[in-house]
Write a protein that holds these residues in place. Structure first.
Motif, mmCIF file in Angstrom:
data_model
loop_
_atom_site.group_PDB
_atom_site.id
_atom_site.type_symbol
_atom_site.label_atom_id
_atom_site.label_comp_id
_atom_site.label_asym_id
_atom_site.label_seq_id
_atom_site.Cartn_x
_atom_site.Cartn_y
_atom_site.Cartn_z
ATOM 1 N N THR A 14 26.856 18.460 55.975
ATOM 2 C CA THR A 14 26.081 19.673 56.609
ATOM 3 C C THR A 14 26.552 20.226 57.709
ATOM 4 N N SER A 15 27.598 19.560 58.400
ATOM 5 C CA SER A 15 28.221 20.074 59.563
ATOM 6 C C SER A 15 29.579 19.610 59.850
ATOM 7 N N THR A 16 30.317 20.110 60.484
ATOM 8 C CA THR A 16 31.551 19.800 60.970
ATOM 9 C C THR A 16 31.390 19.401 62.581
ATOM 10 N N ARG A 17 32.053 18.373 63.130
ATOM 11 C CA ARG A 17 31.929 18.102 64.395
ATOM 12 C C ARG A 17 33.415 17.675 65.143
ATOM 13 N N CYS A 18 33.546 18.122 66.231
ATOM 14 C CA CYS A 18 34.793 17.617 67.054
ATOM 15 C C CYS A 18 34.249 16.926 68.240
ATOM 16 N N ILE A 19 34.824 15.416 68.325
ATOM 17 C CA ILE A 19 34.322 14.501 69.388
ATOM 18 C C ILE A 19 35.605 13.987 70.087
ATOM 19 N N VAL A 20 35.410 14.108 71.508
ATOM 20 C CA VAL A 20 36.409 13.420 72.377
ATOM 21 C C VAL A 20 36.129 12.156 72.620
ATOM 22 N N PHE A 21 36.709 11.135 72.783
ATOM 23 C CA PHE A 21 36.649 9.792 72.882
ATOM 24 C C PHE A 21 37.581 9.294 74.040
ATOM 25 N N ASP A 22 36.971 8.388 75.186
ATOM 26 C CA ASP A 22 37.955 7.947 75.804
ATOM 27 C C ASP A 22 38.531 6.411 75.543
ATOM 28 N N ARG A 23 39.255 6.018 76.467
ATOM 29 C CA ARG A 23 39.878 4.649 76.191
ATOM 30 C C ARG A 23 38.855 3.425 75.862
ATOM 31 N N ARG A 24 37.648 3.467 76.341
ATOM 32 C CA ARG A 24 36.638 2.493 76.050
ATOM 33 C C ARG A 24 35.949 2.746 74.860
ATOM 34 N N GLY A 25 36.192 4.111 74.121
ATOM 35 C CA GLY A 25 35.570 4.132 72.822
ATOM 36 C C GLY A 25 34.251 5.041 73.199
ATOM 37 N N GLN A 26 34.106 5.354 74.503
ATOM 38 C CA GLN A 26 32.926 6.333 74.733
ATOM 39 C C GLN A 26 32.980 7.803 74.471
ATOM 40 N N LEU A 27 31.798 8.353 73.806
ATOM 41 C CA LEU A 27 31.840 9.752 73.571
ATOM 42 C C LEU A 27 31.979 10.314 74.897
ATOM 43 N N VAL A 28 33.005 11.185 74.889
ATOM 44 C CA VAL A 28 33.163 12.304 76.356
ATOM 45 C C VAL A 28 32.532 13.574 76.160
ATOM 46 N N SER A 29 32.748 14.175 74.831
ATOM 47 C CA SER A 29 32.059 15.576 74.638
ATOM 48 C C SER A 29 31.875 15.693 73.068
ATOM 49 N N LEU A 30 31.191 16.630 72.616
ATOM 50 C CA LEU A 30 30.784 16.734 71.210
ATOM 51 C C LEU A 30 30.714 18.268 71.009
ATOM 52 N N ALA A 31 31.058 19.051 70.020
ATOM 53 C CA ALA A 31 30.868 20.274 69.623
ATOM 54 C C ALA A 31 30.653 20.255 68.176
ATOM 55 N N GLN A 32 29.525 20.883 67.785
ATOM 56 C CA GLN A 32 29.202 20.791 66.098
ATOM 57 C C GLN A 32 28.623 22.326 65.876
ATOM 58 N N GLN A 33 28.938 22.334 64.332
ATOM 59 C CA GLN A 33 28.502 23.609 63.762
ATOM 60 C C GLN A 33 28.317 23.271 62.413
ATOM 61 N N GLU A 34 27.010 23.815 61.934
ATOM 62 C CA GLU A 34 26.736 23.625 60.628
ATOM 63 C C GLU A 34 27.120 24.507 59.760
ATOM 64 N N HIS A 35 27.378 24.314 58.324
ATOM 65 C CA HIS A 35 27.964 25.219 57.576
ATOM 66 C C HIS A 35 27.014 25.648 56.324
ATOM 67 N N LYS A 36 27.140 26.599 55.817
ATOM 68 C CA LYS A 36 26.095 26.864 54.582
ATOM 69 C C LYS A 36 26.179 26.097 53.375
ATOM 70 N N GLN A 37 25.090 25.897 52.897
ATOM 71 C CA GLN A 37 24.943 24.983 51.634
ATOM 72 C C GLN A 37 24.505 26.038 50.413
ATOM 73 N N TYR A 38 25.618 25.972 49.452
ATOM 74 C CA TYR A 38 25.151 26.637 48.249
ATOM 75 C C TYR A 38 24.887 26.188 47.257
ATOM 76 N N TYR A 39 23.609 26.709 46.373
ATOM 77 C CA TYR A 39 23.052 25.892 45.304
ATOM 78 C C TYR A 39 23.051 27.134 44.309
ATOM 79 N N PRO A 40 23.938 27.315 43.507
ATOM 80 C CA PRO A 40 24.111 28.475 42.596
ATOM 81 C C PRO A 40 23.016 27.988 41.427
ATOM 82 N N ARG A 41 22.969 26.951 41.012
ATOM 83 C CA ARG A 41 22.164 26.562 39.954
ATOM 84 C C ARG A 41 21.521 25.048 40.235
ATOM 85 N N PRO A 42 20.646 24.720 39.381
ATOM 86 C CA PRO A 42 20.012 23.188 39.801
ATOM 87 C C PRO A 42 21.103 22.187 39.310
#
Length: 496
Positions: A14-42
């Motif tokens: 449902t979305s794409t994220r870019c996440i920056v991690f440091d040497r301890r494996g800890q999250l430093v920052s996150l940027a996220q964006q959803e993308h459109k879902q297409y349902y042309p037929r059942p």
């Protein structure tokens, strides 16, 4: 000394994220964006691969800006991706041909049913260690070639390329490198899981030209250098999202298991260098491969609908305004009131593999409130987990003693407690919640020497929460029996 980081591109359903991690494996920052879902037929689900790439181009620099970091501080980039989603694109222009066909899509149902009985099907199953199902990429490629006039001829000439999402992103990041990794390749039905290369016999069975397929490489090792989004940075790893979560949970030893609760849920058990063939409806898959080393394999139980059932409850029924509200609503009642929801929206995955099944709500009476429905939604994720764990125990000869969990749904304490209750084992959540992204980062960091070895990664793992089982045995088994009866009502709804 200037701090250095590793960046993960986590390309989800449902979305794409870019996440920056440091040497301890800890999250430093996150940027996220959803993308459109297409349902042309059942039953059809599509994404715009070009939109997803534009998001990556925008999110990479934004994640670094939020971390206060510059591009020269990035040691490596790793990619984790929604797996079986299928992209075709023009080799010259780099533009997608139509929309990407998503892993949840069931348009290949009739075709897969016919192929399942065709001569050579047993060979495909043996080489891939997978059942023939709509879930996997190979049938989608065949469908796209069959339904776009002239596309097959172009593919045979090498003018049209195929890839899953990591292949598409590496192509765009590097300006034309056409590669995949063993984990994603193992989800196509086209790979021989023993040789770790494309099977000529399977390609012939599906009618897919070899010229359109990427080169298969180990998951962890330098793929190339980015020229866009992260110019000058080495791409050190690519893993399917669930294998990335296994790696991020540091399940490096045989017998260690994790379950990721996201749009769907995926339970993986590391089986080491041995590929264990399931006789109980699970998938045998490549867990990861470090360059220069043998591949590690895993048993996987794939559940199609868990978090997306909460989204359906929110968006389609409009009974809650946000996903976290479902726990509050479910706590307004003490049980499900005898109501069970089986979310076979796209058929049933492990351990049934019934593509003709469709969802049901059973046990409805005038007593049922939206609180009972909310509880039934959460309980569905737990019971589906129980089915997979039972199959995994039977296949592996092991009894699961602890389940490591990750993903967005692990913030729901009621759900986590119920999972512990129905499994009758402790459920443990690590301090690092973003284990899919972390696994991609760990792989990329290992490839370039940012982290020295697997033991160093293990030392980064810390427990944040634990839930212990409390349910009485008789109640657990009675409720499980009710759930299994509810599941049986979903069978054979779609009839040829």
């Amino acid at each position: 000394m200037t701090e250095r980081y590793v960046v993960a591109i986590d390309q989800g359903t449902t979305s794409t994220r870019c996440i920056v991690f440091d040497r301890r494996g800890q999250l430093v920052s996150l940027a996220q964006q959803e993308h459109k879902q297409y349902y042309p037929r059942p039953g059809w689900v599509e994404h715009d691969a070009a939109e997803i790439w534009r998001n990556v181009e925008r999110l990479g620099p934004e994640a670094l800006r939020r971390a206060g970091a510059t591009i020269d501080q990035v040691a490596a980039v790793g990619i984790a991706n929604q797996r079986e989603t299928t992209v075709l694109w023009d080799r010259v222009t780099g533009n997608p041909i139509g929309h990407a066909v998503v892993w949840q899509d069931t348009r290949t149902d009739t075709m897969v049913g016919a192929l399942d009985d065709a001569p050579g099907a047993d060979g495909v199953r043996h080489r891939s260690a997978l059942p023939l199902a709509t879930y996997f990429s190979g049938p989608r490629v065949r469908w796209m070639l069959d339904h776009h006039p002239g596309l097959r001829e172009r593919a045979e000439r090498g003018e049209v390329l195929f890839g899953t999402m990591e292949t598409w992103l590496i192509w765009k990041l590097t300006g034309g490198l056409h590669v995949t990794d063993v984990t994603n390749a193992s989800r196509t039905l086209l790979l021989d899981v023993h040789t770790l290369d494309w099977s000529p016999e399977s390609l012939e069975f599906f009618g897919i030209p070899r010229a359109m397929l990427p080169e298969v490489r180990p998951s962890i090792g330098v793929f190339g250098t980015a020229t866009a989004a992260f110019p000058g940075v080495r791409i050190g790893a690519a893993l399917g999202d669930q294998q990335a979560a296994l790696f991020g949970q540091t399940c490096f030893a045989p017998g260690e298991a994790k379950c990721t609760y996201g749009t769907g849920s995926f339970l993986l058990l590391n089986t080491g260098a041995e590929l264990v063939r399931s006789t109980h409806g699970l998938l045998s898959t490549v867990a990861y491969q470090i360059k220069g080393e043998p591949a590690a394999y895993a048993l996987e139980g794939s559940i199609a609908i868990t978090g997306s059932l909460v989204q359906w409850f929110r968006d389609q029924l409009e009974l809650i305004a946000s996903a976290p509200e479902i726990e509050t609503l479910a706590r307004t009642v003490t049980d499900n009131g005898g109501c069970y929801i089986v979310p076979a929206f796209s058929g049933l995955y492990a351990p049934y593999w019934r593509s003709e099944a469709r969802g049901v709500i059973v046990g409805l009476t005038s007593y049922i409130t939206k609180g009972h429905l909310a509880r039934a939604v959460l309980e569905a994720s737990a019971w589906q987990t129980r089915e997979v764990v039972d199959a995994m125990n039977a296949d592996s000869g092991l009894a699961l003693s602890t389940l490591r969990v990750d993903g967005g749904m692990t913030a729901d304490n009621l759900l986590m407690q119920f999972i512990a209750d129905v499994l009758d084992v402790p459920v443990v959540r690590p301090l690092a919640a973003e284990t899919v992204s972390l696994g991609a980062a760990y792989g990329a960091g290992l490839a370039v020497g940012y982290w020295p070895d697997l033991e160093g990664l293990r030392r980064n793992w810390h427990r944040a929460a634990q839930w212990l089982p409390k349910m009485e045995t008789q109640k657990r088994e009675t409720e499980y029996g009710n759930w299994q009866r509810a599941v049986s009502r979903t069978f054979d709804w779609i009839q040829a």
